[in-house]
Design a protein around this motif. Structure first.
Motif, mmCIF file in Angstrom:
data_model
loop_
_atom_site.group_PDB
_atom_site.id
_atom_site.type_symbol
_atom_site.label_atom_id
_atom_site.label_comp_id
_atom_site.label_asym_id
_atom_site.label_seq_id
_atom_site.Cartn_x
_atom_site.Cartn_y
_atom_site.Cartn_z
ATOM 1 N N ASP A 1 -20.590 5.227 -16.319
ATOM 2 C CA ASP A 1 -19.348 4.487 -16.085
ATOM 3 C C ASP A 1 -18.517 4.548 -17.367
ATOM 4 O O ASP A 1 -18.915 3.987 -18.398
ATOM 5 N N ASN B 1 -15.941 3.024 -18.285
ATOM 6 C CA ASN B 1 -15.367 1.749 -18.719
ATOM 7 C C ASN B 1 -16.416 0.712 -19.123
ATOM 8 O O ASN B 1 -16.066 -0.367 -19.600
ATOM 9 N N GLU C 1 -17.358 -9.654 -11.037
ATOM 10 C CA GLU C 1 -15.928 -9.401 -10.945
ATOM 11 C C GLU C 1 -15.617 -7.951 -11.289
ATOM 12 O O GLU C 1 -14.794 -7.297 -10.629
ATOM 13 N N TYR C 2 -16.272 -7.430 -12.306
ATOM 14 C CA TYR C 2 -16.079 -6.035 -12.732
ATOM 15 C C TYR C 2 -16.463 -5.060 -11.611
ATOM 16 O O TYR C 2 -15.756 -4.083 -11.349
ATOM 17 N N LYS C 3 -17.585 -5.333 -10.957
ATOM 18 C CA LYS C 3 -18.082 -4.428 -9.924
ATOM 19 C C LYS C 3 -17.313 -4.566 -8.607
ATOM 20 O O LYS C 3 -17.129 -3.585 -7.878
ATOM 21 N N ARG C 4 -16.859 -5.776 -8.317
ATOM 22 C CA ARG C 4 -16.208 -6.010 -7.031
ATOM 23 C C ARG C 4 -14.691 -5.968 -7.106
ATOM 24 O O ARG C 4 -14.015 -5.874 -6.074
ATOM 25 N N GLY C 5 -14.156 -6.088 -8.331
ATOM 26 C CA GLY C 5 -12.723 -6.072 -8.477
ATOM 27 C C GLY C 5 -12.052 -7.337 -8.023
ATOM 28 O O GLY C 5 -10.862 -7.361 -7.722
ATOM 29 N N GLU C 6 -12.832 -8.425 -7.972
ATOM 30 C CA GLU C 6 -12.262 -9.709 -7.556
ATOM 31 C C GLU C 6 -12.930 -10.826 -8.332
ATOM 32 O O GLU C 6 -14.107 -10.743 -8.703
ATOM 33 N N LYS C 7 -12.207 -11.890 -8.599
ATOM 34 C CA LYS C 7 -12.727 -12.991 -9.379
ATOM 35 C C LYS C 7 -13.775 -13.782 -8.594
ATOM 36 O O LYS C 7 -13.596 -14.048 -7.415
#
Length: 384
Positions: free
Chosen positions: A28, A30, A377-383
């Motif tokens: 990854d 990032n 949050e990083y993996k799902r793109g949501e808080k």
């Protein structure tokens, strides 16, 4: 008691673990920036609290390990903490006992479903008789009141004498019917392993776990902790600042429950072993066996820092198993005078986290929760 279907759970765990070690994914790009940002956050938080020293280990199977050490081994005239500095793991030691027992069981050297009385004759004429099984010891489901005789661990009484007193305690429920966290009862796995294999727990831990995994700083017991100067001393909070304390031998009496010492380097290896990176040491079958949800731990759902996210909580063999915001986590914490430790494994995400500090501080709860939330949050793109 509330249980998941063990067969379905184990099959699911095996499939997920198999995919984790067999799927060749690219690194990854990032991830490094993500963990470094968290590392800066953790360091600032710990510095603001005046925490003497800490060791952070984060692994992602597809990326390089992130090891970040902070502070000093002793508040006054201590040396800098480095990746080989030994810390006490306290109850995170239970994860090693769980993994080793699952490994021995998987290799036919130990029977988890066998009565403890078959291994330890002192149990034959007690209230437990044939009801108390080996897995009950490791899953805190023996039926005893929580933390039975932990106060005697703090005393000068020897462990065998504490066990004899333990045998006279009337259980509050039958084995397997209720959860009660233990240290004395848990550590009977040492005696069981000795009777089953004719080799004690310390020998097995060294020969079957530490040496093959090349955990070069890891050890069991007080003497090994202080063999050289590269260990973190415990610290307690005074009125205005932290003070170094004397390293106590007490909880080393219960080696399987609280006797392991390890460094940040060791913990990175341990996390990868839990993610299936060393199948010759911890097979996929053993990893699935140790995280079977043996005991429902309802109160864990209401821990202040994450009660909004934990939907279900269980105890396996030396590991807690959580449904945290619909993500399976394997977790354990540790607390003994002057030290705190946390370890988290995200089996479906191939990520592991360990944080150890040489101070009795609640800030570790915030830091661990923050990491879990940031990862999801990083993996799902949501808080979260």
């Amino acid at each position: 008691m509330k249980y998941l279907n063990p067969l379905l759970y184990c099959l699911s765990a095996l499939c997920l673990l198999f995919s984790a070690v067999s799927f060749s994914a690219k690194a990854d790009p990032n991830w490094d920036a993500f963990v470094k940002k968290y590392g800066r956050y953790a360091q600032k938080k710990l510095k603001n609290k005046g925490i003497p020293g800490a060791a952070l280990s984060i692994v992602n199977i597809n990326n390089a390990d992130y090891i970040h050490t902070m502070g000093v081994t002793k508040i006054r005239n201590g040396q800098k903490v480095n990746k080989h500095t030994r810390f006490r793991l306290a109850s995170v030691s239970k994860t090693f006992a769980g993994s080793l027992s699952a490994k021995l069981a998987n290799e036919g050297l130990l029977e988890l479903d066998k009565p403890v009385s078959d291994y330890l004759s002192d149990f034959k004429n007690t209230v437990y008789k044939d009801d108390l099984k080996v897995f009950h010891l490791l899953s805190h489901s023996s039926g005893l009141v929580p933390n039975a005789y932990d106060n005697l661990i703090e005393s000068r009484m020897d462990y065998p004498d504490i066990v004899q007193k333990l045998l006279t305690v009337k259980p509050i429920c039958k084995p397997g019917e209720c959860y009660g966290y233990q240290n004395v009862m848990f550590s009977l796995i040492d005696d069981v392993i000795l009777q089953s294999t004719h080799k004690n727990y310390a020998q097995w831990l060294r020969e079957a776990i530490f040496d093959p995994l090349k955990m070069s700083d890891a050890s069991l017991g007080f003497e090994a902790m202080v063999e050289d100067k590269n260990f973190a001393l415990p610290h307690v909070r005074g009125t205005k600042r932290w003070y170094s304390a004397k390293l106590k031998k007490n909880y080393y009496k219960v080696g399987p429950a609280a006797g392991v010492n390890a460094s940040a380097s060791d913990m990175a290896i341990w996390l990868k072993a839990q993610l299936g990176s060393y199948p010759d040491v911890l097979s996929l079958d053993a990893l699935a066996k140790q995280t079977r949800p043996y005991t429902y731990t309802k109160k864990e759902r209401y821990r202040r820092v994450w009660k909004k996210h934990v939907n279900n909580a269980y105890y396996g063999l030396g590991w807690r198993v959580y449904d945290y915001a619909k993500e399976t986590l394997y977790y354990h914490s540790g607390w003994v005078q002057g030290y705190r430790s946390d370890v988290v494994v995200f089996p479906h995400l191939n990520i592991g986290f360990s944080l150890i500090v040489n101070a009795e501080t609640g800030v570790i709860n915030e830091l661990t929760t923050e990491f879990i939330d940031r990862v999801l949050e990083y993996k799902r793109g949501e808080k979260i």
